[in-house]
Design an enzyme around this catalytic site. Structure first.
Site, PDB file in Angstrom:
ATOM      1  N   GLY A 143      37.887  49.810  46.362  1.00 19.27           N
ATOM      2  CA  GLY A 143      38.650  49.829  45.116  1.00 19.27           C
ATOM      3  C   GLY A 143      40.067  49.319  45.231  1.00 19.27           C
ATOM      4  O   GLY A 143      40.816  49.330  44.245  1.00 19.27           O
ATOM      5  N   GLN A 144      40.442  48.851  46.433  1.00 21.53           N
ATOM      6  CA  GLN A 144      41.811  48.350  46.566  1.00 21.53           C
ATOM      7  C   GLN A 144      41.969  47.104  45.698  1.00 21.53           C
ATOM      8  O   GLN A 144      41.002  46.361  45.495  1.00 21.53           O
ATOM      9  CB  GLN A 144      42.098  48.003  48.023  1.00 21.53           C
ATOM     10  CG  GLN A 144      42.117  49.207  48.947  1.00 21.53           C
ATOM     11  CD  GLN A 144      41.872  48.791  50.389  1.00 21.53           C
ATOM     12  OE1 GLN A 144      42.421  47.811  50.845  1.00 21.53           O
ATOM     13  NE2 GLN A 144      41.033  49.532  51.072  1.00 21.53           N
ATOM     14  N   GLU A 145      43.205  46.878  45.264  1.00 25.58           N
ATOM     15  CA  GLU A 145      43.451  45.825  44.283  1.00 25.58           C
ATOM     16  C   GLU A 145      42.845  44.483  44.700  1.00 25.58           C
ATOM     17  O   GLU A 145      42.219  43.794  43.904  1.00 25.58           O
ATOM     18  CB  GLU A 145      44.957  45.688  44.073  1.00 25.58           C
ATOM     19  CG  GLU A 145      45.265  45.118  42.712  1.00 25.58           C
ATOM     20  CD  GLU A 145      46.745  45.202  42.400  1.00 25.58           C
ATOM     21  OE1 GLU A 145      47.478  45.935  43.099  1.00 25.58           O
ATOM     22  OE2 GLU A 145      47.144  44.504  41.445  1.00 25.58           O
TER      23      GLU A 145
END
Ligand code: G3D
Ligand code: MG
Length: 200
Positions: free
Chosen positions: A78-80
């Site tokens: 889910g990291q950018e």
């Protein structure tokens, strides 16, 4: 003359092994996606490390007294910098699970933007959505009504069936209930799609 594949597919889909549902598990980093997956897979809490790419697991979940359903979960980082990849995992998904950290009020707006971005792609139109309002065990966690409003779930429109479920992934609270609802929404959608196809 056809190549017989469509007939073969309908035969295969009647064999239990092929009856698994493809589910994309999305949400901002640290919302608890991998914890949910491990909880369902091993039935215990497993310490996680931030997911660099994705985890894919086929898990059989007992939803009711007589229902064991196999889900094929795609837990995507889910990291950018990984979010542009979400599109690839929702393609052909039967359902989407979107996790939010119920304590992370500061990033609720960011979560809302990412959720609407992914659901507004034409390929995802009508795909059932289960929102897991996770970390409900923590003091200061936002309530369901507040999260529903912050994520503007009502703006998703009538074409997208959704359900919001309070969860605590570390002990497993709410996971089965949520999946049960997602499963029902998927079956309902399949039925509608089938009857639309017949009418054509
Ligand atoms: P992600 O896969 O969405 O990035 P993880 O998130 O599953 O790696 O979880 C991130 C952190 O949140 C982990 O803690 C994990 O133990 C914690 N967590 C997940 N679900 C819950 C929950 O329901 N309640 C609480 N209290 N914590 C939860 P660490 O400390 O390893 O960062
Ligand atoms: Mg992870």
């Amino acid at each position: 003359m056809g190549n017989g594949l469509s007939g073969q597919h309908s035969v295969l889909s009647r064999i239990p092994f092929f009856h698994s549902f493809h589910i994309a598990v999305l949400g901002l980093d640290s919302s608890g996606k991998t914890t949910v997956l491990y909880r369902l897979q091993f039935n215990e809490f497993v310490n996680t490390v931030p997911t660099k790419g994705f985890n894919a697991e086929r898990v059989k979940v007992s939803l009711g007294a007589h229902r064991a359903v196999t889900f094929h979960f795609w837990d995507v980082g889910g990291q950018e910098k990984l979010r542009p990849l979400w599109k690839s995992y929702t393609r052909c998904a039967d359902g989407i699970i979107f996790l939010v950290d119920s304590v992370d009020a500061e990033r609720m707006e960011e979560a809302k933007m990412e959720l609407h971005k992914i659901l507004n792609t034409s390929e995802n139109h009508g795909v059932p959505l289960l929102v897991m309002a996770n970390k409900q065990d923590l003091r200061n966690s936002l309530g369901l009504a507040e999260i529903e409003k912050s994520l503007a779930l009502k703006d998703l429109g009538p074409g997208t069936p959704w359900h919001i479920q309070p969860t605590c992934a570390i002990i497993g609270d709410g996971l089965r209930e949520g999946l049960d609802r997602l499963h029902d929404m998927i079956l309902k959608r399949r039925k509608v799609l089938r009857s639309q196809r017949k009418k054509r």
